[in-house]
Every structure is written in structure tokens, then in C-alpha cells.
Write an enzyme that holds these catalytic residues in place. Structure first.
Site, short mmCIF file in Angstrom:
data_model
loop_
_atom_site.label_atom_id
_atom_site.label_comp_id
_atom_site.label_asym_id
_atom_site.label_seq_id
_atom_site.Cartn_x
_atom_site.Cartn_y
_atom_site.Cartn_z
CG ASP A 135 -2.02 1.03 1.42
OD1 ASP A 135 -2.66 0.95 0.21
OD2 ASP A 135 -2.57 1.30 2.72
CG HIS A 186 -5.40 8.59 4.19
ND1 HIS A 186 -4.41 8.74 3.08
CD2 HIS A 186 -5.88 7.53 3.31
CE1 HIS A 186 -4.54 8.26 1.91
NE2 HIS A 186 -5.07 7.39 2.56
N GLY A 187 -8.43 8.56 7.63
CA GLY A 187 -8.15 8.60 9.11
C GLY A 187 -10.26 8.97 9.22
N GLY A 227 -9.34 6.02 2.23
CA GLY A 227 -10.71 6.57 3.72
C GLY A 227 -11.83 6.13 3.41
N GLY A 228 -11.91 4.63 3.50
CA GLY A 228 -13.01 3.74 4.02
C GLY A 228 -13.59 4.43 5.43
P1 13P Z 1 -8.74 5.26 6.51
O1 13P Z 1 -7.62 4.94 7.98
O2 13P Z 1 -9.22 6.69 6.21
O3 13P Z 1 -9.16 4.44 6.54
O4 13P Z 1 -7.57 5.00 5.54
C1 13P Z 1 -6.84 3.83 4.57
C2 13P Z 1 -6.37 3.78 3.56
O5 13P Z 1 -6.72 5.19 2.61
C3 13P Z 1 -4.91 2.72 3.31
O6 13P Z 1 -4.41 3.45 2.29
#
Ligand code: 13P
Length: 286
Positions: free
Chosen positions: A81, A180-181, A209-210
């Protein structure tokens, strides 16, 4: 069984569901994610972020994924990733990762194209899939990936088309309003931008950013081409909060703590798997 990203994602893209990509950086996360895949019989992606090279090497990540993944009948993809270092990307390909994300989104467009194209040529020759990113996500709270200086730059549909044509990436991460977060306010997801990108590209699109997205937002994005959704922060926040609460009342053996943590990871992963695969799960119930 270990699988290639392209095969899993193309299947999701044409059948209108999404594959969950969950960050994996210690035994508890690898095991919790694979246990969730085994229990639901739904493929998952183990996302080892380049950020987590402090926790374990690429080779160790591969060994754990291989050992746990090969014991599973469900397809499991080990994915690198967010990596902006070409040497690390090439090493992951050599190590046996099924997929790599070369993240040149902070570079000028032409340089991002040049590097991503090189990664695709090498990765594809080795049977490895490639994800890339165009645009930039803003940062929410408690993210391990975003930084407070990150500002949203939406993906421009025509630039995305030019990028995919030039590089031949297998999947593209797009910036359409997720962060993200954890979200500080209600997210404003730009389905209009996503729809335009999907019409032009017709390849699996990726939503970073799920964490904290509602089921409604998730299903809306899947309907417009999102076939991979990344979740990291919420798993960490939940596991740390549950561990803290448990330690307030117990003095466990270290081994018990690890087993509990596998369970906390599995709970969140199963929650998102059920959102991402509404359609498949409903069909299997019939
Ligand atoms: P979150 O930390 O917001 O879930 O995002 C994860 C992500 O996009 C990992 O690449």
C-alpha cells in the site's frame, strides 16, 4: 490461497461489489483479516503499507501472508500500500507480493506517469498487479497515513483517462472527498466526479479513506465503479480502545491479549466486508 489483485478486482468491478483492503502490519492484523475472510468466504486484500516497514520487513510480511493465506480456501491478495519508493516497489514484486501501489500522486503529472509506467512494465512481466493514484486526499483524525498538511485535490476525469492510457495500471485510486483517518464532519462524496471517471476509464477504481464511511456512501460509490475500498484507522482505533478497556479490569497473559486483538480486528473487517459485499451476501442467502 494467495491471489493476484487484478483477478479479484475485475470480478468485483463487473459484478458490482468491492473488495476490502485492510492494513496489515503485525500478526494480529494478518490473522484477524484472514479469519474474517475464512468465516465469510469473501476475498480480502492484506495491505502492507510501506509505512509499516518499521514493524516488519517485506519478506516477513510475505511469509506470514503465505503461511496463513495458503491455509485458506478464500483468495487473499498481499498488496503493497502507498509506496513512493521505486526500490521498495521492485523489492515487493521480487518478494512475491500479488500487487503493488506505486504512489506518485505528489509528483508532477508527467513524472508520475513515467514512474508508474515503468512499475507496470516490470510488475506485469512478473504477473503482479499495479494500483496508482491521481489526486490527493485530505486528512481526517487519528490517521497513520495522512498528514495535517494534506489538502483535497479531486481527481480530474480527463487527466485520469490520459494517465491510465499511458501507464496501463490495473486499478486507479481516486480522490472524490474521502479522507485518510476518521471524519471530523459528514463526508461530502463527489459521486458526480466518480461517475465521470468511471465512464471514461472502465477499470476498477479504488477508494482510500474507508474508515467511518456509511453503508449508504459505500454502496453509492460501488454503483459508480469503486471495486476496492481501503480501511485502516478504524481497525486501529477500535482495537486500541477495546484493549485499553480490557486492561483496565484484567491482568492478562500477553498471549491472551494477542488472541483478543485478533478478534477485535476481525469484528471491524467483517463489518466492512458485509457493506462491501451486500449484493453477493444477499445472493448467497437465496
Ligand atoms: P483510513 O485510515 O481512513 O481507513 O484509510 C485507509 C487507507 O486509505 C489506506 O491506504
Amino acid at each position: 490461497m494467495l491471489a493476484n489483485l487484478k483477478d479479484i478486482l475485475n470480478e468485483a468491478y463487473v459484478n458490482n461489489y468491492a473488495v476490502g483492503s485492510f492494513n496489515s502490519y503485525n500478526y494480529e492484523t494478518f490473522k484477524g483479516i484472514i479469519d474474517a475472510a475464512d468465516e465469510t468466504k469473501i476475498p480480502v486484500i492484506l495491505a502492507f503499507g510501506a509505512k509499516y516497514l518499521k514493524n516488519m520487513s517485506l519478506e516477513t510480511a510475505y511469509s506470514i501472508a503465505k503461511s496463513l493465506g495458503e491455509g485458506s480456501e478464500t483468495p487473499i491478495c498481499l498488496h503493497l500500500d502507498h509506496c513512493n519508493d521505486l526500490a521498495t516497489v521492485f523489492r515487493a514484486i521480487r518478494t512475491g507480493f500479488g500487487s503493488v501501489m506505486y504512489d506518485g500522486s505528489a509528483l508532477p503529472f508527467e513524472e508520475n506517469v513515467k514512474n508508474t509506467k515503468l512499475v507496470c512494465q516490470i510488475a506485469h512481466a512478473c504477473g503482479v498487479s499495479v494500483e496508482a493514484e491521481l489526486g490527493c486526499l485530505a486528512a481526517g483524525e487519528r490517521s497513520h497515513e495522512g498528514s495535517v498538511s494534506d489538502v483535497e485535490v479531486y481527481t480530474e476525469p480527463m487527466a485520469a483517462k490520459q494517465f491510465v492510457d499511458a501507464t496501463q495500471v490495473d486499478a486507479l485510486a481516486v480522490a472524490i472527498g474521502t479522507v485518510h483517518g476518521m471524519y471530523k464532519t459528514v463526508p461530502n462524496i463527489r459521486l458526480d466526479i466518480l461517475e465521470n471517471i468511471n465512464k471514461l476509464l472502465t477499470i476498477p477504481l479504488v477508494l482510500h479513506g474507508g474508515s467511518g464511511l456509511s453503508e449508504k456512501d459505500i454502496l453509492g460509490c460501488i454503483a459508480k465503479g469503486i471495486a476496492k475500498i481501503n480501511v485502516n484507522t478504524e481497525i486501529s482505533v477500535y482495537a486500541v480502545e477495546k484493549t485499553t478497556a480490557f486492561l483496565a479490569n484484567n491482568q492478562p497473559h500477553f498471549s491472551e491479549l494477542s488472541l483478543n486483538q485478533v478478534g477485535y480486528v476481525k469484528e471491524i473487517v467483517k463489518k466492512y466486508i458485509s457493506f462491501f459485499n451486500r449484493q453477493c451476501l444477499a445472493a448467497s442467502d437465496r
